[in-house]
Write a protein that holds these residues in place. Structure first.
Motif, PDB file in Angstrom:
ATOM      1  N   THR A  21      24.889  36.966  47.476  1.00 43.01           N
ATOM      2  CA  THR A  21      24.949  37.937  46.373  1.00 43.01           C
ATOM      3  C   THR A  21      24.577  37.278  45.036  1.00 43.01           C
ATOM      4  O   THR A  21      23.727  37.815  44.300  1.00 43.01           O
ATOM      5  N   GLY A  63      34.779  37.867  36.768  1.00 41.14           N
ATOM      6  CA  GLY A  63      35.209  37.596  38.140  1.00 41.14           C
ATOM      7  C   GLY A  63      34.950  36.141  38.487  1.00 41.14           C
ATOM      8  O   GLY A  63      33.942  35.565  38.062  1.00 41.14           O
ATOM      9  N   ARG A  64      35.863  35.547  39.260  1.00 40.95           N
ATOM     10  CA  ARG A  64      35.744  34.116  39.597  1.00 40.95           C
ATOM     11  C   ARG A  64      35.980  33.857  41.085  1.00 40.95           C
ATOM     12  O   ARG A  64      36.548  32.833  41.475  1.00 40.95           O
ATOM     13  N   SER A  65      35.570  34.802  41.942  1.00 47.95           N
ATOM     14  CA  SER A  65      35.747  34.588  43.382  1.00 47.95           C
ATOM     15  C   SER A  65      34.776  33.514  43.875  1.00 47.95           C
ATOM     16  O   SER A  65      33.745  33.260  43.246  1.00 47.95           O
ATOM     17  N   HIS A  80      38.300  36.496  33.881  1.00 45.86           N
ATOM     18  CA  HIS A  80      39.135  36.844  35.037  1.00 45.86           C
ATOM     19  C   HIS A  80      40.327  37.636  34.559  1.00 45.86           C
ATOM     20  O   HIS A  80      40.369  38.061  33.389  1.00 45.86           O
ATOM     21  N   SER A  81      41.315  37.818  35.431  1.00 42.29           N
ATOM     22  CA  SER A  81      42.405  38.739  35.083  1.00 42.29           C
ATOM     23  C   SER A  81      43.300  38.201  33.961  1.00 42.29           C
ATOM     24  O   SER A  81      44.097  38.950  33.418  1.00 42.29           O
ATOM     25  N   LEU A 123      38.804  40.827  26.729  1.00 42.69           N
ATOM     26  CA  LEU A 123      37.599  40.993  27.542  1.00 42.69           C
ATOM     27  C   LEU A 123      36.453  41.588  26.711  1.00 42.69           C
ATOM     28  O   LEU A 123      35.310  41.141  26.806  1.00 42.69           O
ATOM     29  N   ALA A 172      31.677  41.458  38.414  1.00 44.34           N
ATOM     30  CA  ALA A 172      32.001  41.295  39.834  1.00 44.34           C
ATOM     31  C   ALA A 172      33.517  41.264  39.953  1.00 44.34           C
ATOM     32  O   ALA A 172      34.134  40.226  40.210  1.00 44.34           O
ATOM     33  N   VAL A 173      34.112  42.421  39.739  1.00 39.72           N
ATOM     34  CA  VAL A 173      35.570  42.523  39.632  1.00 39.72           C
ATOM     35  C   VAL A 173      36.160  43.376  40.757  1.00 39.72           C
ATOM     36  O   VAL A 173      37.180  43.026  41.363  1.00 39.72           O
ATOM     37  N   GLY A 174      35.542  44.517  41.025  1.00 43.75           N
ATOM     38  CA  GLY A 174      36.111  45.456  41.986  1.00 43.75           C
ATOM     39  C   GLY A 174      37.039  46.441  41.307  1.00 43.75           C
ATOM     40  O   GLY A 174      38.067  46.831  41.869  1.00 43.75           O
ATOM     41  N   VAL A 221      27.816  44.096  40.110  1.00 41.74           N
ATOM     42  CA  VAL A 221      28.014  43.704  41.516  1.00 41.74           C
ATOM     43  C   VAL A 221      29.061  44.605  42.181  1.00 41.74           C
ATOM     44  O   VAL A 221      29.098  44.752  43.392  1.00 41.74           O
ATOM     45  N   GLY A 222      29.903  45.226  41.378  1.00 40.71           N
ATOM     46  CA  GLY A 222      31.038  46.002  41.894  1.00 40.71           C
ATOM     47  C   GLY A 222      30.634  47.081  42.872  1.00 40.71           C
ATOM     48  O   GLY A 222      29.615  47.763  42.700  1.00 40.71           O
ATOM     49  N   THR A 223      31.414  47.216  43.921  1.00 44.55           N
ATOM     50  CA  THR A 223      31.177  48.243  44.933  1.00 44.55           C
ATOM     51  C   THR A 223      32.535  48.886  45.199  1.00 44.55           C
ATOM     52  O   THR A 223      33.356  48.312  45.908  1.00 44.55           O
ATOM     53  N   GLY A 230      23.462  45.586  45.783  1.00 44.96           N
ATOM     54  CA  GLY A 230      23.760  45.765  47.209  1.00 44.96           C
ATOM     55  C   GLY A 230      22.618  45.387  48.142  1.00 44.96           C
ATOM     56  O   GLY A 230      22.793  44.526  49.014  1.00 44.96           O
ATOM     57  N   THR A 290      21.746  41.526  48.813  1.00 41.98           N
ATOM     58  CA  THR A 290      22.597  40.562  49.520  1.00 41.98           C
ATOM     59  C   THR A 290      22.019  40.227  50.898  1.00 41.98           C
ATOM     60  O   THR A 290      21.893  39.051  51.251  1.00 41.98           O
TER      61      THR A 290
HETATM   62  P1  NAP Z   1      37.613  39.424  44.341  1.00 41.97           P
HETATM   63  O1  NAP Z   1      37.638  38.248  45.249  1.00 41.97           O
HETATM   64  O2  NAP Z   1      38.674  40.463  44.461  1.00 41.97           O
HETATM   65  O3  NAP Z   1      37.596  38.880  42.840  1.00 41.97           O
HETATM   66  C1  NAP Z   1      37.710  39.744  41.751  1.00 41.97           C
HETATM   67  C2  NAP Z   1      37.711  38.937  40.482  1.00 41.97           C
HETATM   68  O4  NAP Z   1      37.837  39.832  39.386  1.00 41.97           O
HETATM   69  C3  NAP Z   1      38.854  37.940  40.376  1.00 41.97           C
HETATM   70  O5  NAP Z   1      38.377  36.730  39.864  1.00 41.97           O
HETATM   71  C4  NAP Z   1      39.830  38.613  39.396  1.00 41.97           C
HETATM   72  O6  NAP Z   1      40.538  37.710  38.565  1.00 41.97           O
HETATM   73  C5  NAP Z   1      38.871  39.387  38.518  1.00 41.97           C
HETATM   74  N1  NAP Z   1      39.534  40.537  37.897  1.00 41.97           N
HETATM   75  C6  NAP Z   1      40.297  41.483  38.485  1.00 41.97           C
HETATM   76  N2  NAP Z   1      40.695  42.396  37.582  1.00 41.97           N
HETATM   77  C7  NAP Z   1      40.183  42.004  36.391  1.00 41.97           C
HETATM   78  C8  NAP Z   1      40.238  42.523  35.075  1.00 41.97           C
HETATM   79  N3  NAP Z   1      40.900  43.656  34.779  1.00 41.97           N
HETATM   80  N4  NAP Z   1      39.604  41.875  34.103  1.00 41.97           N
HETATM   81  C9  NAP Z   1      38.905  40.736  34.357  1.00 41.97           C
HETATM   82  N5  NAP Z   1      38.794  40.200  35.596  1.00 41.97           N
HETATM   83  C10 NAP Z   1      39.433  40.837  36.591  1.00 41.97           C
HETATM   84  O7  NAP Z   1      36.246  40.225  44.466  1.00 41.97           O
HETATM   85  P2  NAP Z   1      34.748  39.736  44.882  1.00 41.97           P
HETATM   86  O8  NAP Z   1      34.715  39.446  46.339  1.00 41.97           O
HETATM   87  O9  NAP Z   1      34.227  38.745  43.919  1.00 41.97           O
HETATM   88  O10 NAP Z   1      33.994  41.123  44.664  1.00 41.97           O
HETATM   89  C11 NAP Z   1      33.937  41.748  43.404  1.00 41.97           C
HETATM   90  C12 NAP Z   1      33.273  43.110  43.542  1.00 41.97           C
HETATM   91  O11 NAP Z   1      31.952  42.927  44.008  1.00 41.97           O
HETATM   92  C13 NAP Z   1      33.925  44.042  44.578  1.00 41.97           C
HETATM   93  O12 NAP Z   1      33.781  45.377  44.142  1.00 41.97           O
HETATM   94  C14 NAP Z   1      33.104  43.826  45.818  1.00 41.97           C
HETATM   95  O13 NAP Z   1      33.127  44.944  46.696  1.00 41.97           O
HETATM   96  C15 NAP Z   1      31.736  43.633  45.207  1.00 41.97           C
HETATM   97  N6  NAP Z   1      30.799  42.869  46.033  1.00 41.97           N
HETATM   98  C16 NAP Z   1      29.582  43.435  46.230  1.00 41.97           C
HETATM   99  C17 NAP Z   1      28.650  42.751  46.959  1.00 41.97           C
HETATM  100  C18 NAP Z   1      27.305  43.365  47.145  1.00 41.97           C
HETATM  101  O14 NAP Z   1      26.554  42.957  48.002  1.00 41.97           O
HETATM  102  N7  NAP Z   1      26.941  44.349  46.317  1.00 41.97           N
HETATM  103  C19 NAP Z   1      28.929  41.508  47.508  1.00 41.97           C
HETATM  104  C20 NAP Z   1      30.171  40.939  47.269  1.00 41.97           C
HETATM  105  C21 NAP Z   1      31.115  41.638  46.509  1.00 41.97           C
HETATM  106  P3  NAP Z   1      41.621  36.638  39.142  1.00 41.97           P
HETATM  107  O15 NAP Z   1      40.800  35.540  39.733  1.00 41.97           O
HETATM  108  O16 NAP Z   1      42.365  36.216  37.947  1.00 41.97           O
HETATM  109  O17 NAP Z   1      42.431  37.387  40.147  1.00 41.97           O
END
Ligand code: NAP
Length: 284
Positions: free
Chosen positions: A143, A167-169, A191-192, A197, A210-212, A231-233, A264, A267
């Motif tokens: 991604t 986002g920092r995943s 991040h959270s 922000l 990329a938060v969700g 990136v959010g889905t 999407g 990826t």
């Molecule tokens: P994740 O592992 O849940 O990580 C989310 C990140 O967002 C974490 O670092 C979290 O902070 C941060 N966050 C949450 N709430 C926040 C807020 N209010 N303000 C600032 N930061 C916040 O998610 P992910 O796997 O990286 O995926 C993120 C999104 O991308 C999802 O919607 C997922 O479905 C989508 N995605 C899409 C694809 C694609 O192919 N399109 C691929 C991968 C992911 P903390 O670290 O502090 O908890």
């Protein structure tokens, strides 16, 4: 102002065409040897089944071999680790993709750690993450690699730009920050726990969410003229939506990706590119 919409479906089709051409060259140069991608799906999660079916179909469409292993939901961790060990040793397998998430009896980190880094086409092993963090060549998560491709396609200047990643995943935010840094952007990761922000995001020439969290990023968080990659889905009652509030954001940004049809499709295209890369780097 109404932003240019970055068409991820079209950019992904271009990537697949380039991969298909690369596969043809590979097969010719290696005397008929065909790159192979092994997919492993544990359980029967419907969304994962759809993703894996798509990956397998697109693998074959670009001329590579798809090898699939479907395991039951109750599969013990040891059995999955044994399968990965056999795929690591299998010379016909260039890439291994274990579809995440895994059932709860299985430790995801242990499974990722078991994959040979040379076949880690998801770029999730510590070895590949370490190479990326050091700015050295390796297999990069799909991604984030797709996001860089979209930025290049949009003509966004990365060198010297202020880039903010929300986002920092390990799957998206961290590797993306490393890629942007490698391309000479000045990078901030939110991040959270980030305090303000809006203040941080509104400095960004490149803003990647990329938060969700559905429509978290509003127009007030976007610098006029920025490139915004979503990136959010998120599945909501209104259907699939991103982390960016698309309509108001489009009034401020210069270029923006839609959801669906933005990141999407990129990826899987980058997964195919990674598999060809892994095959090409395999010693003869
Ligand atoms: P994740 O592992 O849940 O990580 C989310 C990140 O967002 C974490 O670092 C979290 O902070 C941060 N966050 C949450 N709430 C926040 C807020 N209010 N303000 C600032 N930061 C916040 O998610 P992910 O796997 O990286 O995926 C993120 C999104 O991308 C999802 O919607 C997922 O479905 C989508 N995605 C899409 C694809 C694609 O192919 N399109 C691929 C991968 C992911 P903390 O670290 O502090 O908890």
């Amino acid at each position: 102002m109404s932003a240019r919409v970055i068409d991820g479906t079209a950019v992904a089709a271009g990537v697949r065409e380039r991969v298909a051409e690369g596969v043809r060259e590979f097969v010719e140069a290696r005397g008929g040897d065909v790159p192979g991608l092994a997919t492993v799906l544990v359980g029967d999660d419907p969304a994962s089944q759809v993703y894996v079916a798509s990956k397998r179909r697109q693998t074959e469409e670009v001329g590579m071999r798809s090898i699939h292993h479907g395991l039951g939901t109750a599969t013990p961790q040891d059995e999955l680790l044994e399968l990965i060990a056999s795929l690591n040793d299998d010379e016909t397998v260039d890439g291994i993709l274990v579809q995440l998430p895994l059932p709860e009896q299985i430790d995801q980190d242990a499974v990722i750690a078991a994959i040979d880094p040379a076949k880690d086409v998801d770029g999730l092993t510590a070895a590949n993450a370490g190479l990326l963090a050091q700015g050295r060549p390796g297999l990069v998560p799909c991604t984030p690699r797709g996001v860089l491709e979209l930025l290049r396609h949009a003509g966004t200047e990365i060198d010297g730009a202020e880039a903010v990643v929300l986002g920092r995943s390990i799957l998206v935010g961290r590797p993306l920050a490393a890629l942007l840094l490698g391309a000479d952007a000045t990078v901030t990761v939110c991040h959270s726990h980030t305090r303000d922000l809006t203040a941080v995001c509104s400095r960004a020439d490149i803003l990647v969410a990329a938060v969700g969290s559905p429509r978290l990023v509003g127009a007030e968080m976007i610098k006029p003229g920025a490139t915004v990659i979503d990136v959010g889905t998120n599945r909501t009652d209104d259907g699939l939506v991103g982390d960016v509030d698309f309509e108001p954001a489009s009034e401020v940004a210069d270029a923006i990706t839609p959801v669906p049809g933005g990141v999407g499709p990129m990826t899987i295209a980058m997964l195919l590119a990674n598999t060809l890369q892994a095959a090409s780097e395999r010693p003869l």
